[in-house]
Design an enzyme around this catalytic site. Sequence first.
Site, PDB file in Angstrom:
ATOM      1  CB  VAL A  43      -9.342   5.618   4.184  1.00 19.32           C
ATOM      2  CG1 VAL A  43      -8.050   4.930   4.633  1.00 19.32           C
ATOM      3  CG2 VAL A  43      -9.282   7.113   4.455  1.00 19.32           C
ATOM      4  N   GLY A  82      -7.083  -3.649 -12.389  1.00 20.87           N
ATOM      5  CA  GLY A  82      -7.576  -4.742 -11.561  1.00 20.87           C
ATOM      6  C   GLY A  82      -6.515  -5.786 -11.303  1.00 20.87           C
ATOM      7  N   GLY A 110      -1.780 -14.602  -3.059  1.00 22.61           N
ATOM      8  CA  GLY A 110      -2.053 -13.228  -3.460  1.00 22.61           C
ATOM      9  C   GLY A 110      -2.696 -13.110  -4.828  1.00 22.61           C
ATOM     10  N   GLY A 116      -5.937 -13.797   2.514  1.00 17.00           N
ATOM     11  CA  GLY A 116      -5.437 -12.677   1.716  1.00 17.00           C
ATOM     12  C   GLY A 116      -6.160 -12.509   0.398  1.00 17.00           C
ATOM     13  CG  ASP A 117      -4.617  -9.536  -2.109  1.00 18.59           C
ATOM     14  OD1 ASP A 117      -5.172  -9.190  -1.054  1.00 18.59           O
ATOM     15  OD2 ASP A 117      -3.765  -8.830  -2.694  1.00 18.59           O
ATOM     16  CB  CYS A 176      -0.930   0.000   1.208  1.00 18.37           C
ATOM     17  SG  CYS A 176      -2.108  -1.375   1.206  1.00 18.37           S
ATOM     18  CB  THR A 235     -10.461 -24.567   1.198  1.00 14.43           C
ATOM     19  OG1 THR A 235      -9.750 -25.772   1.531  1.00 14.43           O
ATOM     20  CG2 THR A 235      -9.457 -23.413   1.054  1.00 14.43           C
TER      21      THR A 235
END
Length: 540
Positions: A328, A243, A113, A280-281, A42, A271
């Site tokens: 944010v 994306g 990720g 995570g991603d 980030c 899972t």
Amino acid sequence: MKVIILGGVAAGTKVAAKLKREDRSCEVTILTKGKDISYAGCGLPYYVGGLIETREDLIVNTPESFSGLTGVEVQTEREAIGLDRAAKTVQIRDLQTGETETHSYDKLVIATGASPVKPPLPGLDLPGVFFMRTPDDAIALRKALEAGEVKRAVIAGGGLIGLEVAENLKARGVRVSVIDMADQVLPGFDPEFAEYVENHLSDEGIVSFTGTALQGAIGEDHVEKVQTSRRAMKADTLILSVGIRPNTAFLADTGLDMFKGTLKVNEYMQTNDEDIYAVGDCAMVTNRVTGEGQWSPMGSSANHEGRVCAMHIAGKKHPYRGVFGTSVAKLPGLNVGRTGMTETGAKAAGLDAVSVVAVVDDKAHYFPGASTFIVKMTAERGTKRFLGIQVLGTGAVDKMVDIGVTALAAEATLDDLESVDYAYAPPFSTAIHPFSHVVNVLLNKMDGMLTSISPAEYRAGAAEGYRVLDTSIQPAIPGATYIDLAKVNGPLAEAAPDEKLLLVCSKGKRAYMLQNRLKYFGYTNTLVLEGGLGFNEVEV
């Protein structure tokens, strides 16, 4: 117990570190494709802008320091290429040697990720095309900046990362344009708030072209133009932020339950195979408001998910309840934040939602540096259940959003939030906290004390046929009838009691106060324009 973790950025390292603290006897190994682990993804736009000075500042831990701190074995440049659930093994390619390895596990954590989407378009392999996903991406773009190669940039993608990159490029003197094939920037915000941000960015020199698709890059040895569905735009740099896609292709034939590339998990991050977790991603979690699945590729949720996952592997049942869609961002001269449901989203979900837009002081108006928040708050009409908030402003929009997060977690109603004892001192807030102020405005609207028209309704023409009364402290709307609130002690000489009147002031407060008086004096067709001139453009 032998635990293999595939991936070593936010989620993977959190699982590993927390698991070793919970159960030191666990044999924990991280296998990760990249050279770096635990980096601040980030923070990449701010490295480009120079606010973060060195590459080392982006790296939270090196493999060596992380191993020393936690006792976890870390192997970098190892790519997962296969999974055998029956044998409980994963196949790994050593990216340095090209050789294939097989690792066995008792528990497997998939934290691979996501990677940036690279559309199959011409010219995207030209020098001058950049992504913004890893430290190497940010380093490459900053190197080009410092070499004087970046004068005009086009950013494809108007989400948070794209706009943060735009801010940092502009701060370094680059002419920046943003294109997005959607109808607005900032997906997740209501359209009128996104439009406000687009107009603000334009005033700051960043022009957004929505409804505009990327069609490729043009150039001989370097990007010279960016081809869009509108026209070719001069540029020497194209940053792709259209994306990301979960790194789960190697799991396609394993029988793991997936949705659009994400792994479906339960509240413990398991899972459909009880020995395999996803965080995570690459994981699909739950939206706490709707109960539906939601993808949340955020560093914040990744860390929470990692912690819950580690605790469950160690034998503790501590559920992860999901996300609210909180975000944010810092933009040029404007901060933006949101959480929960928008009005658009709530109505699409079949809820009887009601919203209000209010402009409120962010601290005591007389204190140096005081400014305003533009807030849209949404609740359910019958129950008054708080559903979400969107905030724009130059100050600490995050504190408004975080109060909203807490309200959502507590499943609070507007009545619960009406008179909460928030911290107050002139440098920090107003006597009635700005969050409480907006709650009061929304309650007034729901109770019929405030009869108003929203900015979206106004832009759609719902005030057609209404005469504009300017109720600002000083006349501010050319051609409008000006009304001095302090002198209104009876029916207006300027307007009949049944005339359709649109009351407008700078923020909405004086217009509401005038409406309150006019209702007492028998006026039946008044509307207050929510957000006033602080949010709307009003012409007579």
